[in-house]
Write a protein that holds these residues in place. Structure first.
Motif, PDB file in Angstrom:
ATOM      1  N   ALA A  41       0.788  -1.229   0.037  1.00 18.35           N
ATOM      2  CA  ALA A  41      -0.216   0.177  -0.085  1.00 18.35           C
ATOM      3  C   ALA A  41       1.022   1.386  -0.010  1.00 18.35           C
ATOM      4  N   ILE A  42       0.499   2.151  -0.418  1.00 19.11           N
ATOM      5  CA  ILE A  42       1.062   3.529  -0.516  1.00 19.11           C
ATOM      6  C   ILE A  42       0.409   4.466   0.476  1.00 19.11           C
ATOM      7  N   LEU A  43       1.146   5.180   1.542  1.00 16.90           N
ATOM      8  CA  LEU A  43       0.550   6.138   2.262  1.00 16.90           C
ATOM      9  C   LEU A  43       1.051   7.483   1.953  1.00 16.90           C
ATOM     10  N   MET A  44       0.176   8.388   1.753  1.00 13.97           N
ATOM     11  CA  MET A  44       0.545   9.740   1.381  1.00 13.97           C
ATOM     12  C   MET A  44       0.457  10.537   2.676  1.00 13.97           C
ATOM     13  N   VAL A  45       1.459  11.272   3.209  1.00  9.37           N
ATOM     14  CA  VAL A  45       1.555  11.774   4.621  1.00  9.37           C
ATOM     15  C   VAL A  45       1.530  13.324   4.363  1.00  9.37           C
ATOM     16  N   HIS A  46       0.600  14.283   4.942  1.00  5.83           N
ATOM     17  CA  HIS A  46       0.527  15.572   4.720  1.00  5.83           C
ATOM     18  C   HIS A  46       0.368  16.203   6.116  1.00  5.83           C
ATOM     19  N   PHE A  47       0.858  17.380   6.061  1.00  6.51           N
ATOM     20  CA  PHE A  47       0.706  18.282   7.529  1.00  6.51           C
ATOM     21  C   PHE A  47      -0.751  18.407   7.796  1.00  6.51           C
ATOM     22  N   GLY A  48      -1.292  18.794   6.588  1.00  4.72           N
ATOM     23  CA  GLY A  48      -2.755  19.027   6.744  1.00  4.72           C
ATOM     24  C   GLY A  48      -3.232  20.512   6.474  1.00  4.72           C
ATOM     25  N   THR A  49      -4.509  20.991   6.349  1.00  3.65           N
ATOM     26  CA  THR A  49      -4.845  21.993   6.290  1.00  3.65           C
ATOM     27  C   THR A  49      -6.299  22.023   6.553  1.00  3.65           C
ATOM     28  N   GLU A  77      -4.106   8.104   3.127  1.00  7.44           N
ATOM     29  CA  GLU A  77      -3.550   9.471   3.659  1.00  7.44           C
ATOM     30  C   GLU A  77      -3.394   9.528   4.958  1.00  7.44           C
ATOM     31  N   ALA A  78      -2.664  10.596   5.472  1.00  2.00           N
ATOM     32  CA  ALA A  78      -2.682  10.649   6.998  1.00  2.00           C
ATOM     33  C   ALA A  78      -2.193  12.158   6.899  1.00  2.00           C
ATOM     34  N   GLY A  89     -12.330  17.212  12.473  1.00  2.14           N
ATOM     35  CA  GLY A  89     -13.126  16.301  13.007  1.00  2.14           C
ATOM     36  C   GLY A  89     -14.387  16.888  13.460  1.00  2.14           C
ATOM     37  N   GLU A  90     -14.187  18.261  14.090  1.00  5.10           N
ATOM     38  CA  GLU A  90     -15.503  18.888  14.802  1.00  5.10           C
ATOM     39  C   GLU A  90     -16.394  19.376  13.523  1.00  5.10           C
ATOM     40  N   ARG A  91     -15.988  19.420  12.205  1.00  5.39           N
ATOM     41  CA  ARG A  91     -16.702  19.657  11.199  1.00  5.39           C
ATOM     42  C   ARG A  91     -17.126  18.306  10.288  1.00  5.39           C
ATOM     43  N   GLY A  92     -16.751  17.158  10.829  1.00  4.48           N
ATOM     44  CA  GLY A  92     -17.361  15.838  10.406  1.00  4.48           C
ATOM     45  C   GLY A  92     -16.307  15.360   9.339  1.00  4.48           C
ATOM     46  N   ILE A  93     -15.135  15.878   9.173  1.00  5.88           N
ATOM     47  CA  ILE A  93     -14.220  15.571   8.058  1.00  5.88           C
ATOM     48  C   ILE A  93     -13.085  14.801   8.883  1.00  5.88           C
ATOM     49  N   ILE A  94     -12.902  13.603   8.656  1.00  2.39           N
ATOM     50  CA  ILE A  94     -12.400  12.684   9.540  1.00  2.39           C
ATOM     51  C   ILE A  94     -10.772  12.520   8.731  1.00  2.39           C
ATOM     52  N   LYS A  95      -9.873  12.732   9.581  1.00  2.00           N
ATOM     53  CA  LYS A  95      -8.535  12.475   9.056  1.00  2.00           C
ATOM     54  C   LYS A  95      -7.542  11.937  10.117  1.00  2.00           C
ATOM     55  N   GLN A  96      -6.698  10.900  10.119  1.00  5.04           N
ATOM     56  CA  GLN A  96      -6.050  10.280  11.000  1.00  5.04           C
ATOM     57  C   GLN A  96      -4.578  10.447  10.827  1.00  5.04           C
ATOM     58  N   LYS A  97      -4.010  10.276  11.936  1.00  4.97           N
ATOM     59  CA  LYS A  97      -2.686  10.421  12.358  1.00  4.97           C
ATOM     60  C   LYS A  97      -1.778   9.109  11.479  1.00  4.97           C
ATOM     61  N   PRO A  98      -0.553   9.421  11.117  1.00  2.00           N
ATOM     62  CA  PRO A  98       0.186   8.063  10.430  1.00  2.00           C
ATOM     63  C   PRO A  98       0.024   6.973  11.109  1.00  2.00           C
ATOM     64  N   GLN A  99       0.241   6.954  12.489  1.00  2.00           N
ATOM     65  CA  GLN A  99       0.132   5.610  13.180  1.00  2.00           C
ATOM     66  C   GLN A  99      -1.035   5.213  13.394  1.00  2.00           C
ATOM     67  N   ASP A 100      -2.236   5.932  13.295  1.00  2.00           N
ATOM     68  CA  ASP A 100      -3.567   5.222  12.996  1.00  2.00           C
ATOM     69  C   ASP A 100      -3.860   4.349  11.923  1.00  2.00           C
ATOM     70  N   VAL A 101      -3.088   5.077  10.736  1.00  3.56           N
ATOM     71  CA  VAL A 101      -3.378   4.497   9.377  1.00  3.56           C
ATOM     72  C   VAL A 101      -2.438   3.244   9.361  1.00  3.56           C
ATOM     73  N   LEU A 102      -1.288   3.283   9.768  1.00  8.00           N
ATOM     74  CA  LEU A 102      -0.340   2.152   9.516  1.00  8.00           C
ATOM     75  C   LEU A 102      -0.876   1.035  10.416  1.00  8.00           C
ATOM     76  N   ALA A 103      -1.489   1.141  11.778  1.00 10.02           N
ATOM     77  CA  ALA A 103      -2.004   0.445  12.522  1.00 10.02           C
ATOM     78  C   ALA A 103      -3.195  -0.390  11.551  1.00 10.02           C
ATOM     79  N   ASP A 132       7.649   7.545  13.985  1.00 10.16           N
ATOM     80  CA  ASP A 132       6.232   7.019  14.007  1.00 10.16           C
ATOM     81  C   ASP A 132       6.441   5.572  13.191  1.00 10.16           C
ATOM     82  N   VAL A 133       7.594   5.629  12.219  1.00  9.00           N
ATOM     83  CA  VAL A 133       7.697   4.304  11.395  1.00  9.00           C
ATOM     84  C   VAL A 133       8.370   3.510  12.097  1.00  9.00           C
TER      85      VAL A 133
END
Length: 308
Positions: A41-49, A77-78, A89-103, A132-133
């Protein structure tokens, strides 16, 4: 001596392969090594906005380009910014941390992970991702991390080629990065130096939190005698820092000094050519395995050949 021969042969092969796979790397396609029930799998990691407009033009665009490059590979993505994850998350847009996606990937049976961050420099964000890795590396057969946008001198040269297309010699262009207070801030100075070395004396680099600071940049700007300025974020997304620090603080401070200022409110990630630079890192890492310093020392000890 009998047991040493296969080790010696393997090390010699690694030396020869690395010469064709880039410095410190050997040819090893992560997808060709899959066997049995292995899954990649490919995991794209972003700081986010939190800004939906720039997210669609940068993060989402890069994710789509990566998926198009590897159409048969699962892509996730993470985000690394906890505050961004919380606010979305407060707006209903769910994003995860790298550790959570890897798990989650581990739970789904994925064994080989290819990670590509949309980070600009090799700084604290890369360090955090690497930590994290390391924490979960033993749970997978292999994890590889692609380089940030700026890593090798060649990366700087390629970015400069993109940044300086169609620029006006009578205009001062200032790229403003986030910056950092540790030694990694030298990478911004390196970009500024290389711009000047390539003959772009009307191009400047500054940072919000680090070196070169606004004052450092301003000294060079004054010496150029140019009065028309274009401010450009040296950031993947044009988010909070771009809209507040650059479009307001830096713009106002320069206008007070008598400059005519235009702000190009566009993150680097909006530029298709910059996106392609990230994809090139992802493609390279998919086909090459990095040889760590311990392996390199082992090669040198046995073969006497020093790997540069």
């Amino acid at each position: 001596m009998k047991n040493l021969f296969p080790i010696l042969l393997m090390l010699i092969i690694m030396v020869n392969a690395s010469a064709h796979g880039g410095k410190n790397h050997e040819h090893a396609n992560i997808f060709e090594n899959l066997q049995g029930n292995n899954k990649a799998a490919i995991l794209m990691v972003h700081f986010g906005t939190t800004h939906d407009d720039t997210r669609a033009l940068t993060i989402d665009a890069l994710n789509k380009k990566a998926q198009a490059e590897f159409p048969g590979v699962e892509l996730r993505e993470a985000y690394t910014a906890r505050i961004v994850i919380k606010r979305l998350g407060e707006r209903g847009i769910i994003k995860q941390k790298p550790q959570d996606v890897l798990a989650q990937l581990k739970k789904e049976g994925y064994t080989h992970i290819l990670i590509q961050p949309s980070i600009i420099i090799d700084g604290v964000e890369m360090e955090s991702l690497q930590k994290d890795v390391v924490e979960v590396q033993s749970q997978f057969k292999e994890i590889r991390i692609g380089d940030p946008l700026l890593y090798s001198p060649e990366d700087y040269e390629k970015l400069i080629d993109v940044l300086t297309k169609n620029i006006d010699s009578e205009t001062a262009y200032i790229w403003v990065g986030h910056g950092t207070y540790d030694s990694n801030t030298a990478q911004y100075a390196m970009l500024d130096y290389m711009l000047k070395a390539r003959g772009h004396t009307n191009c400047f680099v500054g940072t919000i939190e680090g070196y070169p600071s606004f004052d450092d940049m301003h000294q060079q700007l004054k010496a150029s005698r140019l009065k028309k300025v274009v401010l450009v974020p040296l950031m993947f997304v044009a988010g909070e820092h771009a809209k507040n620090d650059i479009a307001e603080d830096w713009k106002n401070d320069l206008e007070k000094e008598g400059y005519s200022v235009e702000v190009k409110m566009e993150g680097l990630g909006q530029n298709p050519e910059v996106q392609d630079l990230y994809i090139s890192h992802l493609k390279f890492k998919s086909a090459h395995r990095k040889i760590g310093i311990i392996e390199k020392k082992a090669i040198y000890e046995v073969t006497g050949e020093k790997m540069e």
